[in-house]
Design an enzyme around this catalytic site. Structure first.
Site, PDB file in Angstrom:
ATOM      1  N   GLY A 193      -1.006  -3.977  -0.794  1.00 40.95           N
ATOM      2  CA  GLY A 193      -2.327  -3.828  -1.246  1.00 40.95           C
ATOM      3  C   GLY A 193      -2.774  -2.874  -2.279  1.00 40.95           C
ATOM      4  N   HIS A 245      -2.264  -2.584  -8.584  1.00 35.50           N
ATOM      5  CA  HIS A 245      -2.172  -2.005  -9.938  1.00 35.50           C
ATOM      6  C   HIS A 245      -1.479  -2.941 -10.744  1.00 35.50           C
ATOM      7  CE1 HIS A 245       1.901  -1.330  -8.750  1.00 35.50           C
ATOM      8  NE2 HIS A 245       1.617  -0.458  -7.991  1.00 35.50           N
ATOM      9  N   GLU A 246      -1.313  -2.765 -11.822  1.00 34.87           N
ATOM     10  CA  GLU A 246      -0.838  -3.563 -13.052  1.00 34.87           C
ATOM     11  C   GLU A 246       0.699  -4.291 -12.668  1.00 34.87           C
ATOM     12  OE1 GLU A 246      -1.417  -6.160 -15.911  1.00 34.87           O
ATOM     13  OE2 GLU A 246      -3.033  -4.756 -15.316  1.00 34.87           O
ATOM     14  N   HIS A 257       1.663  -4.900  -9.477  1.00 34.07           N
ATOM     15  CA  HIS A 257       1.587  -5.869  -8.667  1.00 34.07           C
ATOM     16  C   HIS A 257       1.128  -7.193  -9.382  1.00 34.07           C
ATOM     17  CE1 HIS A 257       0.501  -2.469  -5.667  1.00 34.07           C
ATOM     18  NE2 HIS A 257       1.356  -3.115  -5.364  1.00 34.07           N
ATOM     19  N   GLN A 270       7.267   0.114   8.878  1.00 34.51           N
ATOM     20  CA  GLN A 270       8.392   0.689   7.729  1.00 34.51           C
ATOM     21  C   GLN A 270       8.185   1.935   7.408  1.00 34.51           C
ATOM     22  OE1 GLN A 270       7.084  -2.520   4.891  1.00 34.51           O
ATOM     23  NE2 GLN A 270       6.942  -1.091   3.535  1.00 34.51           N
ATOM     24  N   GLY A 274       9.442  -6.300  -7.310  1.00 36.63           N
ATOM     25  CA  GLY A 274       9.478  -5.474  -8.004  1.00 36.63           C
ATOM     26  C   GLY A 274      10.959  -4.682  -8.380  1.00 36.63           C
ATOM     27  N   SER A 323       2.491   3.115  -9.135  1.00 39.30           N
ATOM     28  CA  SER A 323       2.717   2.952  -7.914  1.00 39.30           C
ATOM     29  C   SER A 323       1.123   3.193  -7.023  1.00 39.30           C
ATOM     30  CB  SER A 323       3.322   4.218  -7.439  1.00 39.30           C
ATOM     31  OG  SER A 323       3.439   4.578  -5.967  1.00 39.30           O
ATOM     32  N   SER A 324       0.833   2.518  -5.815  1.00 40.60           N
ATOM     33  CA  SER A 324      -0.438   2.539  -5.322  1.00 40.60           C
ATOM     34  C   SER A 324      -0.576   4.253  -4.715  1.00 40.60           C
ATOM     35  CB  SER A 324      -0.266   1.735  -4.010  1.00 40.60           C
ATOM     36  OG  SER A 324      -0.161   0.440  -4.187  1.00 40.60           O
ATOM     37  N   ARG A 325       0.741   4.783  -4.522  1.00 39.21           N
ATOM     38  CA  ARG A 325       0.572   6.125  -4.276  1.00 39.21           C
ATOM     39  C   ARG A 325       0.398   7.305  -5.345  1.00 39.21           C
ATOM     40  NH1 ARG A 325       5.042   4.405  -0.630  1.00 39.21           N
ATOM     41  NH2 ARG A 325       4.312   4.629   1.468  1.00 39.21           N
TER      42      ARG A 325
HETATM   43  P1  AMP Z   1       3.856  -2.399  -2.575  1.00 40.85           P
HETATM   44  O1  AMP Z   1       2.604  -2.896  -2.511  1.00 40.85           O
HETATM   45  O2  AMP Z   1       3.901  -0.898  -3.086  1.00 40.85           O
HETATM   46  O3  AMP Z   1       4.585  -2.595  -1.256  1.00 40.85           O
HETATM   47  O4  AMP Z   1       4.433  -3.173  -3.696  1.00 40.85           O
HETATM   48  C1  AMP Z   1       4.412  -4.611  -3.808  1.00 40.85           C
HETATM   49  C2  AMP Z   1       5.460  -5.116  -4.610  1.00 40.85           C
HETATM   50  O5  AMP Z   1       5.108  -4.683  -5.961  1.00 40.85           O
HETATM   51  C3  AMP Z   1       7.043  -4.685  -4.441  1.00 40.85           C
HETATM   52  O6  AMP Z   1       7.849  -5.659  -4.990  1.00 40.85           O
HETATM   53  C4  AMP Z   1       7.106  -3.708  -5.532  1.00 40.85           C
HETATM   54  O7  AMP Z   1       8.599  -3.367  -5.813  1.00 40.85           O
HETATM   55  C5  AMP Z   1       6.177  -4.178  -6.570  1.00 40.85           C
HETATM   56  N1  AMP Z   1       5.873  -2.892  -7.442  1.00 40.85           N
HETATM   57  C6  AMP Z   1       5.261  -1.902  -6.944  1.00 40.85           C
HETATM   58  N2  AMP Z   1       5.237  -1.013  -8.037  1.00 40.85           N
HETATM   59  C7  AMP Z   1       5.440  -1.870  -9.176  1.00 40.85           C
HETATM   60  C8  AMP Z   1       5.573  -1.500 -10.686  1.00 40.85           C
HETATM   61  N3  AMP Z   1       5.132  -0.199 -10.967  1.00 40.85           N
HETATM   62  N4  AMP Z   1       6.145  -2.375 -11.236  1.00 40.85           N
HETATM   63  C9  AMP Z   1       6.387  -3.465 -10.884  1.00 40.85           C
HETATM   64  N5  AMP Z   1       6.345  -3.961  -9.569  1.00 40.85           N
HETATM   65  C10 AMP Z   1       6.038  -3.095  -8.803  1.00 40.85           C
END
Ligand code: AMP
Length: 288
Positions: A33, A36-37, A39, A63, A149, A187-189
């Site tokens: 969740g 961002h773009e 996702h 995790q 990603g 990144s969400s972070r």
């Molecule tokens: P997360 O919510 O951070 O666990 O990410 C969910 C999915 O989004 C994972 O497959 C990530 O690799 C992908 N993702 C996160 N950041 C990016 C990004 N900047 N560009 C493309 N995919 C991303």
């Protein structure tokens, strides 16, 4: 059709089963969740691949390490809901911890070798949690396609390995890293970063660009590239290197000496208290 929100495993499995029985293709984007773009780009790809696009939103506790950011990880379901709707998501799977790990839970997936380096070293147990939750999500959503990603390069390798080893009947689709206009990997972070920290965070993507220029100019020595990248990043305030490594793209093991096969330059850097990761496969075109 209106987007559905499903919160229970049973309902999600029944929905998936019905879709499959009527010959529908299910595409799936697992996330934590706070969209961002990046996702959304995964979701748009999923939209193209399947008849029904399922996105999961679940901040998976298994995790996260004991001193990591599980409690403060950003969450905003209303915002995510609107963004998912805007790209045509059919179902948001939004389970609780009790639903995913009920009392008595005791089964974990351990992908052995490709987890031994990089984030597997810095974050013990991280990939065990990732592999476990993805395996569970695959059994719940029953997708034909799962979109991931390349921003999380090692995670992608881990998931591909698990899918192969456990004969999970789906295709993993890798997608490029989406970046801000100035190159910072989304990144969400990133919301944790102060304005000044964000400025320093740019050193990650800039160092990848610099390394690619060295590679293009014929440099193949691992140590020299790693040293330049390290110097560049540590020349910026608030940065502390977790790792800078050049690894085999399949095994994730360090390449020693000269780069003689497909290699990924992988970075993990603390900027203030925020741990950021980024990577670049050497020899690939730089688009940022
Ligand atoms: P997360 O919510 O951070 O666990 O990410 C969910 C999915 O989004 C994972 O497959 C990530 O690799 C992908 N993702 C996160 N950041 C990016 C990004 N900047 N560009 C493309 N995919 C991303």
């Amino acid at each position: 059709m209106k987007m559905e929100i499903i919160k229970t495993v049973k309902e999600m499995q029944e929905k998936a089963e019905k879709l499959r029985q009527t010959g529908k293709i299910i595409s799936f984007v697992p996330t934590m969740g706070y969209f961002h773009e990046g996702h959304l780009s995964l979701m748009r790809e999923g939209r193209k691949l399947g008849d029904c696009l399922v996105v999961s939103i679940y901040v998976n506790p298994t995790q996260f390490g004991p001193n990591e950011d599980l409690d403060r990880y950003p969450r905003d379901f209303e915002r995510d809901h609107k963004m998912a709707e805007s790209v045509g998501v059919d179902v948001i799977f939004y389970p609780s911890n009790g639903e995913m790990y009920p009392a008595g839970y005791q089964t974990y997936v351990n992908v052995e070798k490709v987890t031994q380096n990089l984030c597997g070293l810095s974050r013990p147990g991280h990939f065990r949690g990732v592999a476990t939750v993805c395996c569970k999500l695959f059994n719940i959503v029953k997708p034909h396609y799962a979109v991931f990603g390349r921003k999380d390069f090692q995670q992608l390798v881990v998931i591909k390995q698990m899918v192969r080893d456990l004969n999970i009947d789906l295709q993993v689709i890798p997608m490029p890293t989406m970046r801000e206009a100035d190159g910072l990997a989304m990144s969400s972070r990133n919301v944790y970063l102060s304005e000044k920290e964000r400025e320093s965070a740019l050193s990650l993507s800039r160092s990848l660009r610099m390394a690619e220029r060295m590679y293009e100019a014929g440099e193949r020595n691992v140590e020299r590239i790693v040293q330049e990248v390290t110097n560049f990043i540590t020349g910026h305030p608030f940065t502390k290197i977790d790792y800078v490594k050049i690894c085999d793209v399949d095994s994730m093991m360090d390449i020693v000496g000269e780069i003689d096969r497909p290699a990924v330059l992988a970075l993990a850097v603390f900027v203030g208290k925020t741990r950021l990761i980024d990577n670049h496969v050497l020899g690939e075109a730089i688009t940022f």
